[in-house]
Design a protein around this motif. Structure first.
Motif, short mmCIF file in Angstrom:
data_model
loop_
_atom_site.label_atom_id
_atom_site.label_comp_id
_atom_site.label_asym_id
_atom_site.label_seq_id
_atom_site.Cartn_x
_atom_site.Cartn_y
_atom_site.Cartn_z
N ASN A 66 0.81 -1.22 0.00
CA ASN A 66 0.00 0.00 0.00
C ASN A 66 0.84 1.27 0.00
O ASN A 66 2.05 1.24 0.23
CB ASN A 66 -0.97 0.00 1.19
N LYS A 91 -4.03 4.75 -8.00
CA LYS A 91 -5.04 3.73 -8.25
C LYS A 91 -5.05 3.29 -9.71
O LYS A 91 -5.36 2.13 -10.00
CB LYS A 91 -6.43 4.22 -7.82
N ASP A 96 -4.37 -3.01 -7.55
CA ASP A 96 -4.45 -4.09 -6.57
C ASP A 96 -3.78 -3.74 -5.24
O ASP A 96 -3.75 -4.57 -4.33
CB ASP A 96 -3.83 -5.37 -7.13
N LYS A 97 -3.24 -2.54 -5.14
CA LYS A 97 -2.63 -2.11 -3.88
C LYS A 97 -3.58 -1.13 -3.19
O LYS A 97 -4.36 -0.44 -3.84
CB LYS A 97 -1.27 -1.45 -4.13
N GLU A 98 -3.49 -1.09 -1.86
CA GLU A 98 -4.39 -0.24 -1.09
C GLU A 98 -3.84 1.17 -0.91
O GLU A 98 -2.62 1.36 -0.80
CB GLU A 98 -4.63 -0.83 0.31
N ILE A 100 -4.18 4.22 1.73
CA ILE A 100 -4.58 4.50 3.10
C ILE A 100 -4.43 5.99 3.35
O ILE A 100 -3.40 6.58 2.99
CB ILE A 100 -3.71 3.71 4.10
N GLN A 117 -12.84 8.85 -3.62
CA GLN A 117 -13.17 7.73 -4.50
C GLN A 117 -11.99 6.80 -4.73
O GLN A 117 -12.15 5.67 -5.18
CB GLN A 117 -13.75 8.21 -5.83
N TYR A 118 -10.78 7.25 -4.37
CA TYR A 118 -9.57 6.44 -4.56
C TYR A 118 -9.08 5.80 -3.26
O TYR A 118 -8.22 4.94 -3.30
CB TYR A 118 -8.44 7.31 -5.14
N ASP A 120 -8.96 3.50 -0.05
CA ASP A 120 -9.47 2.20 0.41
C ASP A 120 -9.79 2.23 1.89
O ASP A 120 -10.79 1.65 2.33
CB ASP A 120 -8.44 1.10 0.12
N VAL A 121 -8.95 2.88 2.68
CA VAL A 121 -9.16 2.97 4.13
C VAL A 121 -8.82 4.39 4.58
O VAL A 121 -7.75 4.90 4.24
CB VAL A 121 -8.27 1.97 4.89
#
Length: 134
Positions: A66, A91, A96-98, A100, A117-118, A120-121
């Motif tokens: 990530n 992204k 496939d990478k997060e 944060i 929108q991009y 993940d956490v």
């Protein structure tokens, strides 16, 4: 935008192995902040296309999980445009990478920002020294 540091092979900010981008500038000035030098938006170095490419080249290594955006305050008015560009390109290049995001702003206040929108956490809310526990 300026940045305070880029930490490669980071294992302390999130799960797995990260590249962490610490932006400069924060309007919150939380009591007990461990990065108070980043409060100043002019602290550190200028974030250039070359710096961004250095981050993305590092993230091409297969062991990275990530990218972590933190600061300072990534969503401060003087940082959010550049951080959105980084998030969008991240992204697109690494679906496939997060991604944060640590932010002192609450999700409800920023949920309409394009950058969201991009993400993940998101870890939201200001640092409260009295709640800290190692």
């Amino acid at each position: 935008m300026n940045y305070a540091k880029i930490k490669k092979d980071s294992v302390g900010n999130w799960l797995g192995i990260s590249v962490s981008l610490y932006c400069s500038g924060c309007p919150f000035h939380c009591k007990g902040c461990f990065q108070s030098e980043t409060w100043n938006p002019k602290y550190g170095e200028e974030f250039t296309d070359e710096v961004k490419e250095e981050i993305f080249k590092e993230l091409e290594k297969p062991y990275y999980d990530n990218l972590v955006l933190l600061g300072g305050e990534p969503l401060a008015k003087y940082n959010v445009e550049t951080m959105t560009e980084v998030a969008r390109e991240f992204k697109n290049r690494f679906p496939d990478k997060e991604l944060i995001l640590f932010s002192g702003y609450l999700f409800e206040k920023v949920k309409e920002y394009e950058i969201m929108q991009y993400i993940d956490v998101m870890i939201d809310g200001q640092y409260v020294q009295e709640l800290y526990s190692p």
